[in-house]
Design an enzyme around this catalytic site. Sequence first.
Site, PDB file in Angstrom:
ATOM      1  CG  HIS A   1      50.625 107.847  34.174  1.00 24.52           C
ATOM      2  ND1 HIS A   1      50.140 108.790  33.731  1.00 24.52           N
ATOM      3  CD2 HIS A   1      50.314 107.628  35.305  1.00 24.52           C
ATOM      4  CE1 HIS A   1      49.082 109.326  34.598  1.00 24.52           C
ATOM      5  NE2 HIS A   1      49.467 108.380  35.608  1.00 24.52           N
TER       6      HIS A   1
ATOM      7  CB  SER B   1      47.938 110.512  37.500  1.00 26.19           C
ATOM      8  OG  SER B   1      46.992 109.544  37.150  1.00 26.19           O
TER       9      SER B   1
ATOM     10  CD  GLU C   1      50.970 110.452  30.578  1.00 28.48           C
ATOM     11  OE1 GLU C   1      50.965 109.929  31.541  1.00 28.48           O
ATOM     12  OE2 GLU C   1      51.107 111.991  30.281  1.00 28.48           O
TER      13      GLU C   1
END
Length: 528
Positions: free
Chosen positions: A438, A218, A337
């Site tokens: 995610h 990320s 995600e």
Amino acid sequence: MTDRRQLMTASLACAAGSLMPAGMSHAQEPPIAETTAGKVRGQRDRDIRIFKGIPYARAERFRAPQPASPWSGVRDAQAFGPMSPQSRGGVGSLFASWTFDKDMSEDCQLLNIWTPGLRDGVKRPVMVWLHGGDFSSLSGSRNVFDGTRLCRKGDVVVVTLNHRLNLFGYLHLAELAPGFPDAANAGMLDIIAALQWVKANIAEFGGDAGNVTIFGQSGGGAKVTTLMAMPAAQGLYHKAIVQSGSYYLQAMDAAAGTRQTLALLEALDMKAGDAATLASLPVARLVEGLAKAMRGPAKANYRPVVEGRHLPAGPWSPQAPTLSAGIPLMVGTTATEMTLLTGSRDASAFTLDDAALRQRMAAWFRPEDFDKVIATFRQSRPKATPSDLFFAIDTDKFTREGAWQQAERKWALQAAPAWLYELDWVTPVDGGKWGSPHSLDLAMVFDNVALSASMVGTGPAAQRVADQMSAAWLAFARTGRPDTPLTPSWPAYDTTRRATMVFDEQSRVIDDFRGEERLLLASLRAPG
């Protein structure tokens, strides 16, 4: 084949060390290591030596990092240090198993080390982890980042770190307060200072300063992306991994950075001419202003700036940075995600009907393209609900398009290979509603499934995925290639095959995976 044998040999040697009988090295006193600033005392987890909270630099607000102040005697390095000041958000249910730091301080330039050996002459690969939370929040000290299992599995040295975030690390002041020319990228300069510390000190901790992999997820992946375009970082790392972090290929320009600074000043009821006084405001007031600016009309989000001083361009737009052309790269995403990034903030995204799907698509596409987009995404998902399609499109738009572009732009330099992956294993948590969200990859890459029940559940399937992914990351750190005996042969990315490793209980390589989506999205004009 030789690389695979080397990896297996290292893994077996580490496993054998972990079975050492009681009364041998496990009963020794806490380990002590010597750094350029002084000696540190760590702790042991059987065969692994662990050091926490080692200063790698010293903070002066809005300035480049200063050298760490030396100390006399032996400094305790048995507890994590504070994270950068930040505006706290809620913790979602998927993260319930993971720790979140409580202490905050501008003096957060600290790193943590896990190693199988000290001063033993073994040149182990070094894996330096950059944490997520965009460029604004979280830390490198959460339990899911514990490096113990990676050390045992791959005979590597793992380093995690904290650095300045949000306005403390990325406030562009050059136009409003010229006395702070480094403020816009101070957080990235902290990371570079940590890598310089690794170069100078890691041999003491059994690591090879000539074989350093930077990896992050990320925001951590975005930090890796940014480092690859910063001249001062070159020569300090030798391989790079971007996990779900390809959303920041184009950094802010100086004008956008100045607007973000003005938004902070407005939130603090200050004028443009007061910018220099931000350097002396209490931390608590700055954090209060940060929260207000982030929620306000500007939706301020403090990130690196192309200011021509430390970040000259890009970082990855319109092309890959040539100064890191020789660095091998792994890049990828999870399959869905946005079930986390969007769905955790907006429960209605899980119950869309066709009309609501089309309404949300208006932010990305012209109405005349809606049918074509829906048909293309449904082609590989014939049973998809409108919500499933929304999350698939949202994921492609937010992260996967960037991963495709990063792999292709890296390939275009024809200097070092890139490998593309996608994590498709579906977590059983909450009946599978999250798909492959995610941050799912964190438990897998660090081989910390047992610490991650809220994210991956408690069945054996997650460990099978973690075995494959952690082995691939370790192989890449050791040899520059991610092939392992646990997965099919993984070809490097090129524009002929566009090979993607799809990680699952039974991982597989698929050529031009989601190619129809890639081509369609590249062909469409934005609305307006």
